[in-house]
Design a protein around this motif. Structure first.
Motif, mmCIF file in Angstrom:
data_model
loop_
_atom_site.group_PDB
_atom_site.id
_atom_site.type_symbol
_atom_site.label_atom_id
_atom_site.label_comp_id
_atom_site.label_asym_id
_atom_site.label_seq_id
_atom_site.Cartn_x
_atom_site.Cartn_y
_atom_site.Cartn_z
ATOM 1 N N GLN A 232 -7.462 -21.084 -11.492
ATOM 2 C CA GLN A 232 -7.482 -22.537 -11.601
ATOM 3 C C GLN A 232 -6.126 -23.178 -11.347
ATOM 4 N N TRP A 233 -5.026 -22.508 -11.677
ATOM 5 C CA TRP A 233 -3.727 -23.166 -11.580
ATOM 6 C C TRP A 233 -2.735 -22.483 -10.652
ATOM 7 N N ALA A 234 -3.018 -21.291 -10.168
ATOM 8 C CA ALA A 234 -2.008 -20.577 -9.383
ATOM 9 C C ALA A 234 -2.254 -20.581 -7.887
ATOM 10 N N ASN A 235 -3.428 -20.993 -7.455
ATOM 11 C CA ASN A 235 -3.733 -21.026 -6.027
ATOM 12 C C ASN A 235 -3.515 -19.665 -5.376
ATOM 13 N N VAL A 236 -4.024 -18.634 -6.016
ATOM 14 C CA VAL A 236 -3.902 -17.268 -5.499
ATOM 15 C C VAL A 236 -5.084 -16.988 -4.582
ATOM 16 N N ALA A 237 -4.782 -16.557 -3.382
ATOM 17 C CA ALA A 237 -5.835 -16.062 -2.490
ATOM 18 C C ALA A 237 -6.094 -14.625 -2.925
ATOM 19 N N PHE A 238 -7.255 -14.394 -3.505
ATOM 20 C CA PHE A 238 -7.492 -13.095 -4.116
ATOM 21 C C PHE A 238 -7.433 -11.950 -3.116
ATOM 22 N N GLY A 239 -7.671 -12.216 -1.839
ATOM 23 C CA GLY A 239 -7.505 -11.174 -0.834
ATOM 24 C C GLY A 239 -6.066 -10.714 -0.714
ATOM 25 N N SER A 240 -5.142 -11.590 -1.078
ATOM 26 C CA SER A 240 -3.724 -11.235 -0.980
ATOM 27 C C SER A 240 -3.305 -10.244 -2.060
ATOM 28 N N ILE A 241 -4.120 -10.065 -3.081
ATOM 29 C CA ILE A 241 -3.794 -9.106 -4.135
ATOM 30 C C ILE A 241 -3.747 -7.691 -3.555
ATOM 31 N N TYR A 242 -4.747 -7.348 -2.755
ATOM 32 C CA TYR A 242 -4.811 -5.998 -2.186
ATOM 33 C C TYR A 242 -3.647 -5.749 -1.238
ATOM 34 N N HIS A 243 -3.347 -6.743 -0.412
ATOM 35 C CA HIS A 243 -2.203 -6.633 0.493
ATOM 36 C C HIS A 243 -0.911 -6.516 -0.315
ATOM 37 N N GLY A 244 -0.796 -7.342 -1.338
ATOM 38 C CA GLY A 244 0.412 -7.328 -2.167
ATOM 39 C C GLY A 244 0.622 -6.004 -2.867
ATOM 40 N N LEU A 245 -0.455 -5.430 -3.382
ATOM 41 C CA LEU A 245 -0.327 -4.133 -4.046
ATOM 42 C C LEU A 245 0.154 -3.058 -3.074
ATOM 43 N N GLY A 246 -0.429 -3.038 -1.884
ATOM 44 C CA GLY A 246 -0.001 -2.052 -0.885
ATOM 45 C C GLY A 246 1.448 -2.244 -0.491
ATOM 46 N N LYS A 247 1.842 -3.494 -0.299
ATOM 47 C CA LYS A 247 3.232 -3.783 0.082
ATOM 48 C C LYS A 247 4.194 -3.400 -1.038
ATOM 49 N N MET A 248 3.820 -3.709 -2.273
ATOM 50 C CA MET A 248 4.700 -3.363 -3.392
ATOM 51 C C MET A 248 4.783 -1.852 -3.594
ATOM 52 N N ALA A 249 3.724 -1.135 -3.254
ATOM 53 C CA ALA A 249 3.785 0.326 -3.304
ATOM 54 C C ALA A 249 4.772 0.830 -2.250
ATOM 55 N N ASP A 250 4.711 0.244 -1.045
ATOM 56 C CA ASP A 250 5.645 0.621 0.016
ATOM 57 C C ASP A 250 7.093 0.319 -0.373
ATOM 58 N N GLU A 251 7.290 -0.754 -1.135
ATOM 59 C CA GLU A 251 8.636 -1.161 -1.551
ATOM 60 C C GLU A 251 9.125 -0.412 -2.788
ATOM 61 N N GLY A 252 8.269 0.414 -3.385
ATOM 62 C CA GLY A 252 8.669 1.196 -4.550
ATOM 63 C C GLY A 252 8.608 0.433 -5.861
ATOM 64 N N LEU A 253 7.849 -0.671 -5.919
ATOM 65 C CA LEU A 253 7.726 -1.450 -7.155
ATOM 66 C C LEU A 253 6.560 -0.980 -8.019
ATOM 67 N N VAL A 254 5.559 -0.403 -7.384
ATOM 68 C CA VAL A 254 4.407 0.139 -8.093
ATOM 69 C C VAL A 254 4.125 1.532 -7.539
ATOM 70 N N ASP A 255 3.492 2.345 -8.350
ATOM 71 C CA ASP A 255 3.122 3.695 -7.947
ATOM 72 C C ASP A 255 1.611 3.791 -7.836
ATOM 73 N N VAL A 256 1.144 4.571 -6.874
ATOM 74 C CA VAL A 256 -0.274 4.891 -6.774
ATOM 75 C C VAL A 256 -0.518 6.023 -7.765
ATOM 76 N N VAL A 257 -1.367 5.778 -8.746
ATOM 77 C CA VAL A 257 -1.628 6.802 -9.764
ATOM 78 C C VAL A 257 -2.977 7.468 -9.563
ATOM 79 N N GLU A 258 -3.810 6.836 -8.714
ATOM 80 C CA GLU A 258 -5.112 7.424 -8.434
ATOM 81 C C GLU A 258 -5.646 6.827 -7.143
ATOM 82 N N ALA A 259 -6.052 7.678 -6.253
ATOM 83 C CA ALA A 259 -6.697 7.231 -5.016
ATOM 84 C C ALA A 259 -8.098 7.804 -5.029
ATOM 85 N N GLY A 260 -9.033 6.963 -5.407
ATOM 86 C CA GLY A 260 -10.402 7.431 -5.598
ATOM 87 C C GLY A 260 -11.259 7.297 -4.365
#
Length: 176
Positions: free
Chosen positions: A33-61
């Motif tokens: 309601q207040w952040a104007n997040v394009a929810f599709g960008s979450i998946y892209h963001g997670l992948g990019k942050m994994a590439d940048e070393g900010l998050v770790d992949v703990v399970e690839a199902g």
């Protein structure tokens, strides 16, 4: 400073989750309601942050579902971005202000009609957001989530107040 990046990293502070889990967490907080997040960008963001070393992949199902966890580097980045957001005032880009810039390019009748329509939409949104305050808490959201809704309501109310003052000014020829 990317609000989506802050939201994703912040959601992961609650524990490892996949993209859908991050989306649900953000919806639970009312960010839809207040952040104007394009929810599709979450998946892209997670992948990019994994590439940048900010998050770790703990399970690839199976089926491509990937579970991510924030790491220490991601926590530091979250804190840096979060504090930057608290202390930096940035302009709010509103398409209405862009349109207002060219008010003199429209016929008076069109401006009046558009302002009346905007007034109705703003009044409806102010009421809807006012009703939403507290609703998230009934489903377990923390109390501070209401503050985003209160801020959003105040911003909408400010626009509504301006529109209500502008209509007679346009009608009388004072504007543009």
């Amino acid at each position: 400073m990317s609000p989506t990046r802050i939201l994703i990293l912040g959601a992961l502070l609650d524990g490892p989750m996949n993209g859908y889990g991050v989306r649900r967490r953000l919806e639970f907080m009312g960010a839809d309601q207040w952040a104007n997040v394009a929810f599709g960008s979450i998946y892209h963001g997670l992948g990019k942050m994994a590439d940048e070393g900010l998050v770790d992949v703990v399970e690839a199902g199976k089926g491509g579902k990937v579970v991510y966890a924030i790491n220490d580097t991601g926590r530091m980045e979250f804190y840096r971005l979060l504090m930057g957001s608290w202390t930096t005032v940035q302009p709010i880009i509103d398409p209405f202000q862009v349109a207002l810039t060219f008010i003199d390019k429209l016929q008076k009748e069109d401006v009046v009609a558009a302002l009346h329509e905007r007034r109705l939409q703003l009044a409806t949104n102010v009421e809807a957001v006012a009703r939403a305050v507290g609703a998230k808490q009934r489903h377990g959201a923390p109390a501070h989530v209401n503050e985003n809704l209160r801020l959003m309501r105040a911003m909408l109310q400010a626009q509504l107040d301006w529109v209500e003052q502008a209509i007679p000014r346009v009608e009388s020829g004072e504007l543009p």
